[in-house]
Design an enzyme around this catalytic site. Sequence first.
Site, short mmCIF file in Angstrom:
data_model
loop_
_atom_site.label_atom_id
_atom_site.label_comp_id
_atom_site.label_asym_id
_atom_site.label_seq_id
_atom_site.Cartn_x
_atom_site.Cartn_y
_atom_site.Cartn_z
N TYR A 33 0.83 -1.20 0.00
CA TYR A 33 0.00 0.00 0.00
C TYR A 33 0.87 1.25 0.00
CZ TYR A 33 0.56 1.10 5.04
OH TYR A 33 1.06 1.45 6.26
N ARG A 52 8.58 4.37 -4.31
CA ARG A 52 8.57 3.39 -3.22
C ARG A 52 7.60 2.25 -3.56
NH1 ARG A 52 7.37 5.50 2.68
NH2 ARG A 52 5.26 5.65 1.82
N ARG A 100 -6.22 -20.93 -2.98
CA ARG A 100 -5.27 -20.73 -1.90
C ARG A 100 -4.04 -21.64 -2.03
NH1 ARG A 100 -3.37 -21.68 3.04
NH2 ARG A 100 -3.40 -20.02 4.61
N LEU A 201 10.57 1.59 7.68
CA LEU A 201 10.06 2.05 6.39
C LEU A 201 10.83 3.30 6.00
CD1 LEU A 201 7.80 1.48 4.25
CD2 LEU A 201 6.64 3.44 5.26
N1 PDD Z 1 2.44 5.23 7.37
N2 PDD Z 1 7.01 4.13 9.18
C1 PDD Z 1 5.90 3.37 9.09
C2 PDD Z 1 5.89 2.04 9.75
C3 PDD Z 1 4.78 3.84 8.37
O1 PDD Z 1 3.67 3.07 8.28
C4 PDD Z 1 4.83 5.13 7.78
C5 PDD Z 1 3.68 5.68 7.00
C6 PDD Z 1 6.01 5.89 7.91
C7 PDD Z 1 6.17 7.24 7.28
O2 PDD Z 1 6.27 7.15 5.87
P1 PDD Z 1 5.79 8.34 4.94
O3 PDD Z 1 6.54 9.55 5.37
O4 PDD Z 1 6.20 7.92 3.57
O5 PDD Z 1 4.31 8.48 5.13
C8 PDD Z 1 7.08 5.35 8.60
C9 PDD Z 1 1.25 5.63 6.64
C10 PDD Z 1 1.02 7.09 6.69
C11 PDD Z 1 0.05 4.80 7.12
O6 PDD Z 1 0.24 3.62 7.29
O7 PDD Z 1 -1.03 5.33 7.29
#
Ligand code: PDD
Length: 281
Positions: A33, A52, A100, A201
């Site tokens: 996602y 990404r 599955r 991430l």
């Molecule tokens: N989450 N680390 C994790 C585990 C995340 O799920 C996210 C983003 C980030 C920040 O990444 P970015 O700056 O690209 O949004 C770091 C999104 C917002 C979510 O799951 O809703």
Amino acid sequence: MSRTVYLNGAYVPEEEAMVSVFDRGFLFADGIYEVTAVLDGKICEFEGHVKRLERSLGVLDMPMPVDKDELLEIHRELVKRNNLDQGAIYLQVTRGAADRDFVYPKNVKQTLVLFTQAKTLTDDKAGIKVIAAPDIRWGRRDVKTVQLLAPSMCKMMAKAAGKDDAWMVEDGFVTEGSSNNAYIVTKEGKIVTRNLSNSILHGITRSSVLRIAAEMDMEIEERAFTIAEAQDAAEAFITAATTFVCPVLEIDGATIGDGKPGPVATRLNTVYIEEARKGAI
Ligand code: PDD
């Protein structure tokens, strides 16, 4: 009022958007996602999110479901159809529906879903309180998969403690927040955040915020830090597409600084919003 969502080439009311019970996203969390911020009805940091997405899909041996131009068009169309001024667009892509089997199926049509969520992003950030929680996620956190149960459990631990979020800890060091990257500002004014690896991430907001901080001549150290170091810091904050730069006022019961949003986080949030607005398409 019901939202219009995108599902496999069609724009449909959310109540009518259905996917198969055999979808591998449901059976195996076999999907990726992305979450992209919307400001003034425009898409922020689109290039970064698409890059990404391509990278995450590549790790799972999945192609892009549609090309970049079409993806942008879908984002824009959803903003228009839902009258979205400020908020986020969620993109979910799975390997699709198949009988599955742990083996990846061949010749299956991927499932592609996008939906909007309205949220105010440009308000003054009051700050959040976090707890520390063990990081029980898998080993490829650089891949943005839909397997979000562990962070969801962390978030529930925080809520049960009357706090807002959790900073996850592995081998004694903070990895990141449940859905955001984590930072501290040392008493000497240095920004410290975990270095990029499979452990976290690679945040799109992180990348821009570090660039902005460097342009502001701030010193940055990309390394792991402990909860104890964070509790003793001058400031702490998080970044994500849905929070931008948000101060952290308390960590595991310890007040950070004077318990108010600090100047570094506040300034970075303001400049980040300006830049995100300028770059939005
Ligand atoms: N989450 N680390 C994790 C585990 C995340 O799920 C996210 C983003 C980030 C920040 O990444 P970015 O700056 O690209 O949004 C770091 C999104 C917002 C979510 O799951 O809703």
